[in-house]
Scaffold this motif. Sequence first.
Motif, PDB file in Angstrom:
ATOM      1  N   ASN A   1       0.857  -1.190   0.000  1.00 52.15           N
ATOM      2  CA  ASN A   1       0.000   0.000   0.000  1.00 52.15           C
ATOM      3  C   ASN A   1       0.894   1.241   0.000  1.00 52.15           C
ATOM      4  OD1 ASN A   1      -1.746   2.132   0.484  1.00 52.15           O
ATOM      5  ND2 ASN A   1      -3.002   0.995   1.933  1.00 52.15           N
ATOM      6  N   PRO A   2       0.890   2.018  -1.104  1.00 49.52           N
ATOM      7  CA  PRO A   2       1.744   3.198  -1.201  1.00 49.52           C
ATOM      8  C   PRO A   2       1.066   4.495  -0.759  1.00 49.52           C
ATOM      9  CG  PRO A   2       0.766   2.774  -3.318  1.00 49.52           C
ATOM     10  CD  PRO A   2       0.196   1.741  -2.378  1.00 49.52           C
ATOM     11  N   ASN A   3      -0.230   4.425  -0.438  1.00 44.71           N
ATOM     12  CA  ASN A   3      -0.979   5.652  -0.173  1.00 44.71           C
ATOM     13  C   ASN A   3      -0.630   6.292   1.167  1.00 44.71           C
ATOM     14  OD1 ASN A   3      -2.358   5.714  -2.577  1.00 44.71           O
ATOM     15  ND2 ASN A   3      -4.213   4.760  -1.784  1.00 44.71           N
ATOM     16  N   ASN A   4      -0.726   7.609   1.207  1.00 47.28           N
ATOM     17  CA  ASN A   4      -0.489   8.384   2.420  1.00 47.28           C
ATOM     18  C   ASN A   4      -1.834   8.625   3.102  1.00 47.28           C
ATOM     19  OD1 ASN A   4       0.069  10.289   4.376  1.00 47.28           O
ATOM     20  ND2 ASN A   4       1.404  11.519   3.074  1.00 47.28           N
ATOM     21  N   PRO A   5      -2.033   8.105   4.322  1.00 45.67           N
ATOM     22  CA  PRO A   5      -3.318   8.276   4.997  1.00 45.67           C
ATOM     23  C   PRO A   5      -3.635   9.730   5.336  1.00 45.67           C
ATOM     24  CG  PRO A   5      -1.705   7.304   6.477  1.00 45.67           C
ATOM     25  CD  PRO A   5      -1.100   7.297   5.114  1.00 45.67           C
ATOM     26  N   GLU A   6      -2.620  10.595   5.312  1.00 43.55           N
ATOM     27  CA  GLU A   6      -2.869  12.019   5.545  1.00 43.55           C
ATOM     28  C   GLU A   6      -3.440  12.681   4.296  1.00 43.55           C
ATOM     29  OE1 GLU A   6       0.599  13.906   7.048  1.00 43.55           O
ATOM     30  OE2 GLU A   6       0.756  12.599   8.800  1.00 43.55           O
ATOM     31  N   VAL A   7      -3.253  12.029   3.160  1.00 41.48           N
ATOM     32  CA  VAL A   7      -3.788  12.535   1.893  1.00 41.48           C
ATOM     33  C   VAL A   7      -5.110  11.865   1.560  1.00 41.48           C
ATOM     34  CG1 VAL A   7      -3.352  12.755  -0.590  1.00 41.48           C
ATOM     35  CG2 VAL A   7      -1.471  13.054   1.038  1.00 41.48           C
ATOM     36  N   LYS A   8      -5.199  10.559   1.839  1.00 39.15           N
ATOM     37  CA  LYS A   8      -6.399   9.778   1.526  1.00 39.15           C
ATOM     38  C   LYS A   8      -6.858   9.025   2.765  1.00 39.15           C
ATOM     39  CE  LYS A   8      -9.483   8.013  -1.303  1.00 39.15           C
ATOM     40  NZ  LYS A   8     -10.404   7.539  -0.249  1.00 39.15           N
ATOM     41  N   SER A   9      -8.020   9.374   3.255  1.00 35.59           N
ATOM     42  CA  SER A   9      -8.547   8.700   4.439  1.00 35.59           C
ATOM     43  C   SER A   9      -8.829   7.231   4.142  1.00 35.59           C
ATOM     44  CB  SER A   9      -9.824   9.386   4.919  1.00 35.59           C
ATOM     45  OG  SER A   9     -10.837   9.307   3.933  1.00 35.59           O
ATOM     46  N   GLY A  10      -8.767   6.424   5.190  1.00 36.18           N
ATOM     47  CA  GLY A  10      -9.020   5.000   5.032  1.00 36.18           C
ATOM     48  C   GLY A  10      -7.797   4.187   4.673  1.00 36.18           C
ATOM     49  N   GLU A  11      -6.633   4.830   4.617  1.00 33.61           N
ATOM     50  CA  GLU A  11      -5.424   4.134   4.181  1.00 33.61           C
ATOM     51  C   GLU A  11      -4.384   3.976   5.288  1.00 33.61           C
ATOM     52  OE1 GLU A  11      -5.307   2.612   1.478  1.00 33.61           O
ATOM     53  OE2 GLU A  11      -6.852   3.533   0.254  1.00 33.61           O
TER      54      GLU A  11
END
Length: 206
Positions: free
Chosen positions: A98-108
């Motif tokens: 998972n490369p997503n930043n949870p501060e940018v995209k919620s739920g990650e």
Amino acid sequence: MKSLKVLIVLTLVLVVSALGIAGFNQFKSGYDIGDRASDFRLKDVSGELVSLSDFGEAKGFIVVFTCNTCPFAIANQERIQALDAAFKPKGYPVIAINPNNPEVKSGESYAEMQKVAKDLGVTYPYLYDANHEVYATYGATKTPHVYVLQKEEDALIVRYIGAIDDSVRDAASVTHAFVADAVEALLNDTSVTPETTKAIGCAIKA
């Protein structure tokens, strides 16, 4: 007036060049077919740190950049699980990242990754790219985005890059199973065709 135009053009060239050096080029490349892929060490949802070097008996890997919330990633969860079930016993386990930043995209967040993995009963490592560096090294842009790697002596060679198959969301309508076909070709020592396809999914939020 002519001198002013020349000055403006030169200024624009310098600005574009600076942007290329400072920003664009560092994420421009990623891997191509035939490149040697580097290893990584990332935290699994189990809390353990995982590297590709941990899998001494593997013949290669199906590295999938995916996430918790993207509809395309969600639609492919069962297909990712099926790939692991089919090819882990043959030496090509799935490694999901998972490369997503949870501060940018919620739920990650990492905690939400753990919940998703538990709910799905995943059989493969689901790793958190906490510094958002591995996806950039590979050149991944979407979730899901797949890289099939083949072991050759001490190297990991990129043999396929792209989509899991030719159906964006509906597994029932798959006509070309790109990743499965690529791994089968490697197992049978034949050419991978196609070597690349277009990854379709949500843009990585890092």
